[in-house]
Design an enzyme around this catalytic site. Structure first.
Site, PDB file in Angstrom:
ATOM      1  N   LYS A   1      35.975   2.093  36.471  1.00  0.00           N
ATOM      2  CA  LYS A   1      37.398   2.092  36.118  1.00  0.00           C
ATOM      3  C   LYS A   1      38.212   1.933  37.399  1.00  0.00           C
ATOM      4  CE  LYS A   1      40.957   4.802  33.736  1.00  0.00           C
ATOM      5  NZ  LYS A   1      41.235   6.057  32.994  1.00  0.00           N
TER       6      LYS A   1
ATOM      7  N   LYS B   1      36.575  -1.453  33.122  1.00  0.00           N
ATOM      8  CA  LYS B   1      38.013  -1.469  32.825  1.00  0.00           C
ATOM      9  C   LYS B   1      38.786  -1.723  34.111  1.00  0.00           C
ATOM     10  CE  LYS B   1      41.618   1.555  30.920  1.00  0.00           C
ATOM     11  NZ  LYS B   1      41.940   2.912  30.422  1.00  0.00           N
TER      12      LYS B   1
END
Length: 328
Positions: A193, A248
């Site tokens: 992330k 992500k």
């Protein structure tokens, strides 16, 4: 003169379809939803046209559409009225997210409910853990994240999705779930992330922008310049017991998705985040792009990069287009 006739396989729509290497299916889609306290609430998120904050009663109506479209899974983000320094509503067994999980599992038992496991929506400072002297504390935050995951599992969550990027979060949550006799509840780890500018509209949707403490999340989310570090993060989560790996954001990190796919055998999920969604919506509203074609092209690039599943705010649109047979 001989040369390759590649165009033989592109002559018409049926030919193109039968040789297509990557396709988007409704079964690939995970739909994010934002849940708030109160009744009769369906607040459109201004920076995310077509997306809403739902109270439980309105969430049930939304879930009827999700169910009718055949979307197999949702990921839930809770937005409580009360916030404090330790995000206590995140692990309140009667918290808004726990109520939403129970409602969906009762009314729509076949839909998989994924619980986002983080503290940023629940803390008054907007960070994903406990703050002391302007520092987000790692190990102290893990204790609260474990409590949150166990509470979500007790409510009936099918999958726990920790998004906090604390070191050791997967093994801590896995241990906590196992000790609470939720050993069959899988972990969908936000393994990679990045501290991305593409999350901007999500901050509006989840009311989770940092307010005090560090001005951003760069101290615990990844630097967008790094790819080898991403492999170290993913490797740690695999070793600690993750069942899925999330990358992500999606579009600016397709190379990372491909590297994760090539290295690990777990199911790979990519998150088509709020900024990616909002840019397409804004351009579409201006009439500058063909939204349907752009979205399908973007999503198939995620599959081509190696994603098995896609978390996307376009899930309802895509499911509708696929039902109507609008792949081309």
């Amino acid at each position: 003169m001989k040369f390759a006739r590649h165009r033989r396989l592109r002559q018409n729509a049926t030919m193109r379809k039968i040789v297509r290497e990557n396709q988007i299916n409704i079964a690939d889609l995970i739909y994010p939803l934002f849940v708030v306290e109160g009744k009769g609430i369906r607040n459109e998120i201004l920076s995310m046209p077509g997306q809403y904050q739902f109270s439980l009663d309105k969430l049930e109506v939304e879930m009827q559409t999700v169910n009718a479209l055949g979307i197999p899974a949702v990921i839930l983000f809770g937005i409580p009225e009360y916030k404090d320094a330790v995000g206590s509503e995140a692990y309140n067994d009667e918290g808004i997210l726990q109520q939403a999980i129970r409602m969906i599992k009762e009314k729509f038992p076949k839909i998989l409910v994924i619980a986002d496991t983080c503290l940023c929506e629940y803390t008054d400072h907007g960070h994903c853990g406990v703050i002391e002297h302007d520092c987000v504390l790692n190990d102290e935050s893990l204790e609260l994240l474990v409590k949150t995951a166990v509470s979500q599992a007790k409510a009936g969550a099918d999958i726990i999705a920790p998004s906090n990027m604390m070191d050791g979060f997967v093994v801590a949550i896995r241990t906590g779930l196992d000790e609470a006799e939720f050993e069959m509840v899988p972990i969908m780890s936000y393994a990679v992330k990045y501290a991305s500018a593409f999350y901007g509209p999500f901050r509006d949707a989840a009311d989770s922008a940092p307010r005090t403490g560090p001005k951003d999340r760069k101290g615990y989310q990844m630097d967008s310049a790094n790819s080898r570090e991403a492999m170290r993060e993913a490797q740690s989560d695999v070793e600690e017991g993750a069942d899925f790996l999330i990358v992500k954001p999606a579009l600016s990190y397709l190379d990372i998705t491909r590297q994760v796919r090539d290295r690990f055998d777990l199911p790979i999920v990519t998150y088509n985040v709020s900024g990616e969604y909002s840019m397409v919506k804004a351009a579409s509203q201006k009439g500058w792009i063909d939204e349907k074609r752009i979205v399908m092209e973007q999503l198939v690039s995620m599959k081509r990069a190696g994603a098995d599943m896609i978390i996307t705010y376009f899930a309802k649109d895509v499911a509708t287009w696929l039902t109507e047979g609008c792949e081309e």
